[in-house]
Design a protein around this motif. Sequence first.
Motif, PDB file in Angstrom:
ATOM      1  N   LEU A 123       0.838  -1.209   0.000  1.00 45.31           N
ATOM      2  CA  LEU A 123       0.000   0.000   0.000  1.00 45.31           C
ATOM      3  C   LEU A 123       0.864   1.247   0.000  1.00 45.31           C
ATOM      4  N   GLY A 124       1.938   1.238   0.801  1.00 48.96           N
ATOM      5  CA  GLY A 124       2.846   2.380   0.831  1.00 48.96           C
ATOM      6  C   GLY A 124       3.512   2.624  -0.509  1.00 48.96           C
ATOM      7  N   GLY A 125       3.857   1.545  -1.222  1.00 49.45           N
ATOM      8  CA  GLY A 125       4.427   1.687  -2.558  1.00 49.45           C
ATOM      9  C   GLY A 125       3.447   2.323  -3.522  1.00 49.45           C
ATOM     10  N   LEU A 126       2.178   1.919  -3.415  1.00 51.75           N
ATOM     11  CA  LEU A 126       1.134   2.508  -4.270  1.00 51.75           C
ATOM     12  C   LEU A 126       0.956   3.984  -3.958  1.00 51.75           C
ATOM     13  N   LEU A 127       0.958   4.337  -2.687  1.00 51.41           N
ATOM     14  CA  LEU A 127       0.809   5.740  -2.291  1.00 51.41           C
ATOM     15  C   LEU A 127       1.992   6.567  -2.779  1.00 51.41           C
ATOM     16  N   PHE A 128       3.201   5.972  -2.748  1.00 51.81           N
ATOM     17  CA  PHE A 128       4.379   6.722  -3.176  1.00 51.81           C
ATOM     18  C   PHE A 128       4.345   7.030  -4.662  1.00 51.81           C
ATOM     19  N   VAL A 129       4.047   6.023  -5.487  1.00 52.25           N
ATOM     20  CA  VAL A 129       4.027   6.278  -6.932  1.00 52.25           C
ATOM     21  C   VAL A 129       2.904   7.249  -7.289  1.00 52.25           C
ATOM     22  N   SER A 130       1.836   7.270  -6.504  1.00 51.29           N
ATOM     23  CA  SER A 130       0.748   8.223  -6.743  1.00 51.29           C
ATOM     24  C   SER A 130       1.174   9.637  -6.371  1.00 51.29           C
ATOM     25  N   ALA A 131       2.062   9.744  -5.367  1.00 51.73           N
ATOM     26  CA  ALA A 131       2.514  11.058  -4.916  1.00 51.73           C
ATOM     27  C   ALA A 131       3.731  11.558  -5.684  1.00 51.73           C
ATOM     28  N   GLN A 132       4.358  10.715  -6.478  1.00 51.21           N
ATOM     29  CA  GLN A 132       5.586  11.097  -7.188  1.00 51.21           C
ATOM     30  C   GLN A 132       5.446  12.359  -8.045  1.00 51.21           C
ATOM     31  N   PRO A 133       4.372  12.505  -8.820  1.00 46.79           N
ATOM     32  CA  PRO A 133       4.258  13.734  -9.625  1.00 46.79           C
ATOM     33  C   PRO A 133       4.258  14.998  -8.776  1.00 46.79           C
ATOM     34  N   SER A 134       3.586  14.960  -7.632  1.00 42.46           N
ATOM     35  CA  SER A 134       3.545  16.130  -6.748  1.00 42.46           C
ATOM     36  C   SER A 134       4.915  16.399  -6.140  1.00 42.46           C
ATOM     37  N   ILE A 135       5.624  15.339  -5.755  1.00 40.70           N
ATOM     38  CA  ILE A 135       6.964  15.494  -5.184  1.00 40.70           C
ATOM     39  C   ILE A 135       7.923  16.063  -6.230  1.00 40.70           C
ATOM     40  N   ALA A 136       7.823  15.556  -7.458  1.00 40.86           N
ATOM     41  CA  ALA A 136       8.687  16.043  -8.542  1.00 40.86           C
ATOM     42  C   ALA A 136       8.408  17.518  -8.850  1.00 40.86           C
ATOM     43  N   LYS A 137       7.151  17.896  -8.822  1.00 39.59           N
ATOM     44  CA  LYS A 137       6.775  19.287  -9.099  1.00 39.59           C
ATOM     45  C   LYS A 137       7.313  20.203  -8.012  1.00 39.59           C
ATOM     46  N   LEU A 138       7.216  19.774  -6.757  1.00 32.95           N
ATOM     47  CA  LEU A 138       7.734  20.562  -5.648  1.00 32.95           C
ATOM     48  C   LEU A 138       9.243  20.694  -5.748  1.00 32.95           C
ATOM     49  N   ARG A 139       9.902  19.606  -6.098  1.00 32.41           N
ATOM     50  CA  ARG A 139      11.360  19.609  -6.208  1.00 32.41           C
ATOM     51  C   ARG A 139      11.834  20.539  -7.320  1.00 32.41           C
ATOM     52  N   GLN A 140      11.146  20.527  -8.445  1.00 34.42           N
ATOM     53  CA  GLN A 140      11.542  21.357  -9.587  1.00 34.42           C
ATOM     54  C   GLN A 140      11.329  22.836  -9.311  1.00 34.42           C
ATOM     55  N   GLY A 141      10.403  23.147  -8.429  1.00 36.18           N
ATOM     56  CA  GLY A 141      10.104  24.548  -8.144  1.00 36.18           C
ATOM     57  C   GLY A 141      11.028  25.182  -7.136  1.00 36.18           C
ATOM     58  N   ARG A 142      11.941  24.384  -6.579  1.00 33.68           N
ATOM     59  CA  ARG A 142      12.836  24.909  -5.541  1.00 33.68           C
ATOM     60  C   ARG A 142      14.282  24.587  -5.903  1.00 33.68           C
ATOM     61  N   SER A 143      14.994  25.571  -6.408  1.00 33.21           N
ATOM     62  CA  SER A 143      16.371  25.351  -6.864  1.00 33.21           C
ATOM     63  C   SER A 143      17.317  25.084  -5.709  1.00 33.21           C
ATOM     64  N   ASN A 144      16.953  25.552  -4.477  1.00 33.93           N
ATOM     65  CA  ASN A 144      17.854  25.369  -3.341  1.00 33.93           C
ATOM     66  C   ASN A 144      17.891  23.945  -2.833  1.00 33.93           C
ATOM     67  N   SER A 145      17.088  23.064  -3.449  1.00 35.10           N
ATOM     68  CA  SER A 145      17.096  21.667  -3.023  1.00 35.10           C
ATOM     69  C   SER A 145      18.218  20.877  -3.689  1.00 35.10           C
ATOM     70  N   LYS A 146      18.889  21.484  -4.656  1.00 33.00           N
ATOM     71  CA  LYS A 146      19.925  20.770  -5.388  1.00 33.00           C
ATOM     72  C   LYS A 146      21.255  20.835  -4.638  1.00 33.00           C
ATOM     73  N   SER A 147      21.892  19.683  -4.497  1.00 33.58           N
ATOM     74  CA  SER A 147      23.171  19.621  -3.800  1.00 33.58           C
ATOM     75  C   SER A 147      24.308  19.517  -4.809  1.00 33.58           C
ATOM     76  N   THR A 148      25.354  20.307  -4.587  1.00 38.31           N
ATOM     77  CA  THR A 148      26.527  20.256  -5.457  1.00 38.31           C
ATOM     78  C   THR A 148      27.723  19.646  -4.719  1.00 38.31           C
ATOM     79  N   ALA A 149      27.492  19.182  -3.502  1.00 37.76           N
ATOM     80  CA  ALA A 149      28.564  18.604  -2.702  1.00 37.76           C
ATOM     81  C   ALA A 149      28.911  17.203  -3.205  1.00 37.76           C
ATOM     82  N   GLU A 150      30.092  16.738  -2.838  1.00 42.95           N
ATOM     83  CA  GLU A 150      30.510  15.385  -3.190  1.00 42.95           C
ATOM     84  C   GLU A 150      29.606  14.369  -2.491  1.00 42.95           C
ATOM     85  N   LEU A 151      29.409  13.221  -3.141  1.00 46.20           N
ATOM     86  CA  LEU A 151      28.456  12.240  -2.630  1.00 46.20           C
ATOM     87  C   LEU A 151      29.001  11.406  -1.481  1.00 46.20           C
TER      88      LEU A 151
END
Length: 331
Positions: A123-151
């Motif tokens: 059920l959690g997997g189903l909820l996650f894939v359903s929420a993915q578009p919203s998470i991706a949209k939120l991530r794309q709208g915030r440039s400060n979420s991108k990390s340039t540090a070494e992994l």
Amino acid sequence: MSSLVSEYAAGTLFGSALFAAGVFAPSTIVAQMRLEDFTMAKAMLGASATSALVVHLADSTGFSAMKPRTPQSVGYFPYDGNILGGAMIGVGMALTGACPGTVFVQAGAGLPSGIFVLGGGILGGLLFVSAQPSIAKLRQGRSNSKSTAELTIPKSMGVSPWLVLAMWEILCFGMLQLLSGFEGPGKQGLVSPVIGGLLIGTAQACAIALTRHTVGTSGAFEDVGRWLRNALSGDASKGPITASVMFDCGIMSASALLARFLLPAAAAQASSNLVSPAVAVVGGAVMAFGSRLAGGCTSGHGISGLATFSWASLISVGSMFAAGILTAALR
């Protein structure tokens, strides 16, 4: 087809090691979060020390490139996905007495709570894939979420990974020595936690040899959830048989055989008294959603990710145990 067979074989070896170590018992996982039993910590330390050596040998010899886990973000700041997702895993572990890897051992061994947690995980997997578009949209709208540090820790500090490996082995050995005085309420596995950890690390080596990548178990929740979403939308043309699903099927198969022939009392453990079906389903859903949000779980981050000295894994694992210990204390 051959790759799926390799994944299944790797899963059977990994599942056997988890079963032998005894870290699948719900009472053991809950007691770890209550800081009453350190079986899980001992096994993870042994597995991490062994896996780190295996991973760096495979990478340095050119056998296979061992990619570190990458930062996960929901759009607010770097690693916020690792922190939030890791915390959700910890909460789920404290509630259910399972993690995204051991739940397959529990279900295979026939533990009642494990079957309900597995259902919640799907059920959690189903909820996650359903929420993915919203998470991706939120991530794309915030440039400060991108990390340039070494992994990884070695690259960010500019030191040799072999130096960090040596320090990691010393740290793991020191922690095992420190925890050696803490004995659990009773033996849950076929071997001691430390030997179990070495077996898990050996299973990691076998998995790399068979599949050319490190182990991870939570991807199956996302794969099955995506298939369910498509099926509910009228498109079931592509089945749910993926590499991650086959790996976890291997874990379940091995656990079922071992529970039947080597430890028949495994299914009789008091997991049903420890976790109610409702809590198991809800906790499983939270745990699976968090594992995909963090990009890994106790296996992918805790055993494999830490072995590559990934910052994302270190942050995720820290969040898991912090939230799990807090949840256990508040229950």
